[in-house]
Design an enzyme around this catalytic site. Structure first.
Site, mmCIF file in Angstrom:
data_model
loop_
_atom_site.group_PDB
_atom_site.id
_atom_site.type_symbol
_atom_site.label_atom_id
_atom_site.label_comp_id
_atom_site.label_asym_id
_atom_site.label_seq_id
_atom_site.Cartn_x
_atom_site.Cartn_y
_atom_site.Cartn_z
ATOM 1 N N ASP A 174 -41.048 2.350 20.547
ATOM 2 C CA ASP A 174 -40.437 3.236 19.896
ATOM 3 C C ASP A 174 -38.934 3.086 19.874
ATOM 4 O O ASP A 174 -38.275 2.915 20.736
ATOM 5 C CB ASP A 174 -41.078 4.728 20.268
ATOM 6 C CG ASP A 174 -40.598 5.746 19.145
ATOM 7 O OD1 ASP A 174 -39.681 5.672 18.625
ATOM 8 O OD2 ASP A 174 -41.491 6.755 19.230
ATOM 9 N N ASP A 210 -39.152 -4.793 15.350
ATOM 10 C CA ASP A 210 -38.652 -5.021 13.838
ATOM 11 C C ASP A 210 -37.614 -3.938 13.492
ATOM 12 O O ASP A 210 -37.190 -3.703 12.283
ATOM 13 C CB ASP A 210 -39.730 -4.846 13.039
ATOM 14 C CG ASP A 210 -40.328 -3.358 12.766
ATOM 15 O OD1 ASP A 210 -40.079 -2.562 14.020
ATOM 16 O OD2 ASP A 210 -40.943 -2.952 11.950
ATOM 17 N N THR A 247 -49.362 -9.475 14.110
ATOM 18 C CA THR A 247 -50.000 -8.216 14.020
ATOM 19 C C THR A 247 -50.114 -7.841 12.456
ATOM 20 O O THR A 247 -49.267 -8.072 11.823
ATOM 21 C CB THR A 247 -49.648 -7.116 14.755
ATOM 22 O OG1 THR A 247 -48.447 -6.552 14.530
ATOM 23 C CG2 THR A 247 -49.667 -7.575 16.555
#
Length: 270
Positions: A174, A210, A247
């Site tokens: 997170d 990211d 992913t």
């Protein structure tokens, strides 16, 4: 809303495969009697700012079945009450890598299948993801996966011996993008100091994100920490290693123009 893998009575129709399981529990009835506990550490440890936010999503029939059936064998409640023996946990003395935050577990399962000689202790607090990873491990015969339920900080601090780990993976944690929430980010000097005590010299810490501002913070914090050194000669980010799968989440981000950064740092001997 509550879920249970209990079979329906004669007045109910059989659940559709993959559909959420709905069951009204009585007060005090555990969600999964033989599965992960709702709060394994309870009030044994201090309340502190946490780097994760538990998500209570619906659990499918397959995930619920895996939690009930496989948790006693492949699950670990992080209660902080004992030091675990990796050899006992996995049934062998292969290298052990800790993965913190695995989402739905698809990437973890693929890495476990590609490297059966490495044991993966995968920790998360997301119940559907725990069930999904157990289901994938069962379907593909991945005996080198164990699923931890709870706070990875308590696991590291209370339940792992020094030099117990051969690697640490933190993929897409997170980012806590708001400035007032930056203190909740996992990759901080205090976390790295704790992790270093449980990592063998030469062990690799592999992070990926990211969220570019978080990537820059990770690079800054890891570079400044005396227990770690960058594996990249230029002191920057690393190319994505082949062993880390691309992913679905990551692919969607790349399509939107997100930049994914990998960091590979080595635990040094001091």
């Amino acid at each position: 809303m509550s879920d249970s893998p209990n079979a329906p009575d004669a007045s109910q129709s059989a659940p559709t495969p993959g559909a959420p399981v709905r069951h009204t529990r009585t007060k005090g009835e555990p969600r999964f009697p033989d599965g992960p506990k709702a709060d394994p550490a309870g009030s044994h440890f201090e309340r502190r700012i946490r780097s994760f936010q538990p998500r209570r999503s619906r659990v499918t029939a397959g995930q619920a079945d895996a939690l009930q059936r496989l948790w006693p064998q492949w699950g670990l409640d992080i209660d902080g009450q004992r030091v675990i023996d990796p050899v006992e946990l996995f049934g062998n003395d292969h290298p052990v890598v800790l993965e913190i935050g695995f989402g739905m577990g698809e990437a973890t399962a693929r890495m476990a299948a590609a490297d059966p000689g490495t044991n993966i202790l995968a920790v998360d607090v997301h119940t559907p993801g725990q069930g999904n990873l157990l289901n994938l491990a069962d379907q593909h015969g991945l005996s080198n996966v164990r699923v931890g339920n709870g706070d990875a900080i308590i696991l590291l601090r209370e339940m792992l011996a020094p030099d117990a780990l051969d690697g640490l993976r933190v993929y897409f944690p997170d980012p806590w993008p708001k400035k007032r929430h930056h203190k909740r980010r996992l990759i901080q000097p205090e976390f790295l100091t704790l992790a270093a005590t449980r990592l063998k010299p030469g062990a690799i810490v592999h992070c990926a994100t990211d969220w570019e501002p978080y990537a820059e913070q990770m690079l800054e914090v890891l570079t400044a920490h005396p227990d770690f050194e960058n594996t990249q000669a230029d002191g920057g980010f690393a190319p994505r290693p082949e062993y880390r799968p691309l992913t679905r989440f990551e692919g969607q981000g790349l399509e939107k123009g997100h930049v994914v950064n990998d960091l590979l740092f080595r635990r040094v001997q001091r």
